[in-house]
Design an enzyme around this catalytic site. Structure first.
Site, PDB file in Angstrom:
ATOM      1  CB  CYS A 132      30.852  -6.142   1.440  1.00  0.00           C
ATOM      2  SG  CYS A 132      29.868  -7.320   0.749  1.00  0.00           S
ATOM      3  CB  CYS A 135      30.394  -6.422  -2.398  1.00  0.00           C
ATOM      4  SG  CYS A 135      29.046  -6.562  -1.069  1.00  0.00           S
ATOM      5  CG  ASP A 136      33.986  -4.967  -2.684  1.00  0.00           C
ATOM      6  OD1 ASP A 136      33.438  -4.980  -3.744  1.00  0.00           O
ATOM      7  OD2 ASP A 136      33.732  -4.361  -1.604  1.00  0.00           O
TER       8      ASP A 136
END
Ligand code: NAP
Length: 310
Positions: A132, A135-136
């Site tokens: 992701c 997200c990261d």
């Protein structure tokens, strides 16, 4: 019955189905195992959902879809469906936390990112291995990153990662991308992106955190090492249909087979979105199918109630 309709999954397909059934005055429950929004909510920017001239952020779009459906009375529970029981007069969706009976069920459980299945992937997950970018990605400012895959997700999310990373190396097993042409063009124009063709990742290396990848050129057999701090894996999806355990017809990959009205092989059960066997997996197609599944479910429920009330 507890509900007229139970929807399994809160991505764009499920939320649109919920908007339509709730707005159609059917008592509707949507079960979502995580936060509503599905994979679209982990997509940084969506450029091809109509109505947004400049595109729209995935989380923002999905939050709006959820709020819009709830305005019409859609109930949402956090629970993961683990079974579907076929009753004499309806269905029971069995969740981890509860059991929910309904006249009709709409499966909108989507798909989960596939694992690559190489040494180091599990051990270093969350320690540099990610599925992701939204997200990261921000953890990798000014670092070298590797993205694995050649589809829309790999290339689109690779472009997003160039906001943070010094260089994003896309490792693809062939010499042509699968991604849509418009996405490819943006990637080829981005000088922070670089493509490593005809190559597979054999191992993700590192002790505590990712330190690099071991690559193999599939044409020459040449092995090489590439240091990097993060590895983002986008090698396709697996449909979330396991919990149905043979209750509806699926293809060899587990995607649910429906007719044009989203009806599955089980009368009263409909499917929409990425869990369905189809050619085009987009937010807009999931939404369209969600509306069609809701329409079919509504007809089914009203017919059933009409017969029952006679
Ligand atoms: P995908 O389209 O199935 O592409 C998967 C990619 O990973 C392919 O390039 C494939 O290579 C490669 N791959 C598969 N297994 C591999 C392995 N074991 N080792 C190395 N490479 C491997 O999956 P996706 O990109 O996740 O997209 C899923 C669906 O969502 C698609 O329908 C896509 O159109 C849609 N989507 C759309 C958008 C958008 O429109 N903006 C964004 C994201 C996703 P080959 O090409 O050689 O098979």
């Amino acid at each position: 019955m507890d509900y007229d309709v139970v929807i399994v999954g809160g991505g764009p397909g499920g939320l649109t189905a919920g908007l339509y059934t709730a707005r159609g005055a059917l008592k509707t429950l949507l079960l979502e195992k995580l936060l509503p929004g599905g994979q679209a909510a982990t997509t940084h920017w969506i450029d091809n959902y109509p109505g947004f001239q400049e595109g729209v952020s995935g989380p923002q779009l999905m939050m709006a879809m959820k709020d819009q459906a709830m305005r019409f009375g859609l109930e949402i529970e956090t629970d993961e469906a683990v079974d579907l029981e076929i009753l004499k007069d309806g269905f029971s969706v069995v969740g981890q936390a509860g059991t929910y009976s309904a006249h009709a069920v709409i499966i909108a459980s989507g798909a989960t990112v596939a694992k690559l299945g190489v040494p180091g992937e599990e051990k270093l997950r969350g320690k540099g291995v990610s599925y992701c970018a939204t997200c990261d990605g921000a953890f990798f400012r000014d670092e070298e990153l590797v993205v694995i895959g050649g589809g829309d997700a790999a290339v689109e999310e690779g472009i997003f990662l160039t906001k943070f990373a010094r260089k994003v190396h896309v490792v693809h097993r062939r010499n042509r991308l699968r991604a849509a042409k418009a996405i490819q063009e943006r990637a080829f124009q981005n000088d922070r992106m670089d493509f490593i063709w005809d190559t597979v990742v054999e191992e993700i290396t590192g002790e505590q955190f990712v330190e690099g990848v071991r690559l193999k050129n599939v044409k020459t057999g040449e092995i090489s090492e590439r240091p990097c701090k993060g590895v983002f894996i986008y090698v396709g999806n697996i449909p979330n249909s396991q919990f149905l355990k043979g209750k509806v017809e699926v293809n060899e990959k587990g995607y649910i087979i429906t007719d044009n009205d989203m009806a599955t092989s089980q009368k009263g059960v409909y499917a929409c979105g990425d869990v369905r066997k189809k050619a085009l997996r987009q937010v807009v197609t999931a939404c369209g199918e969600g509306a069609a599944a809701a329409f079919s479910a509504q007809q089914f429920v009203e017919e059933k109630k009409g017969i029952a009330y006679k």
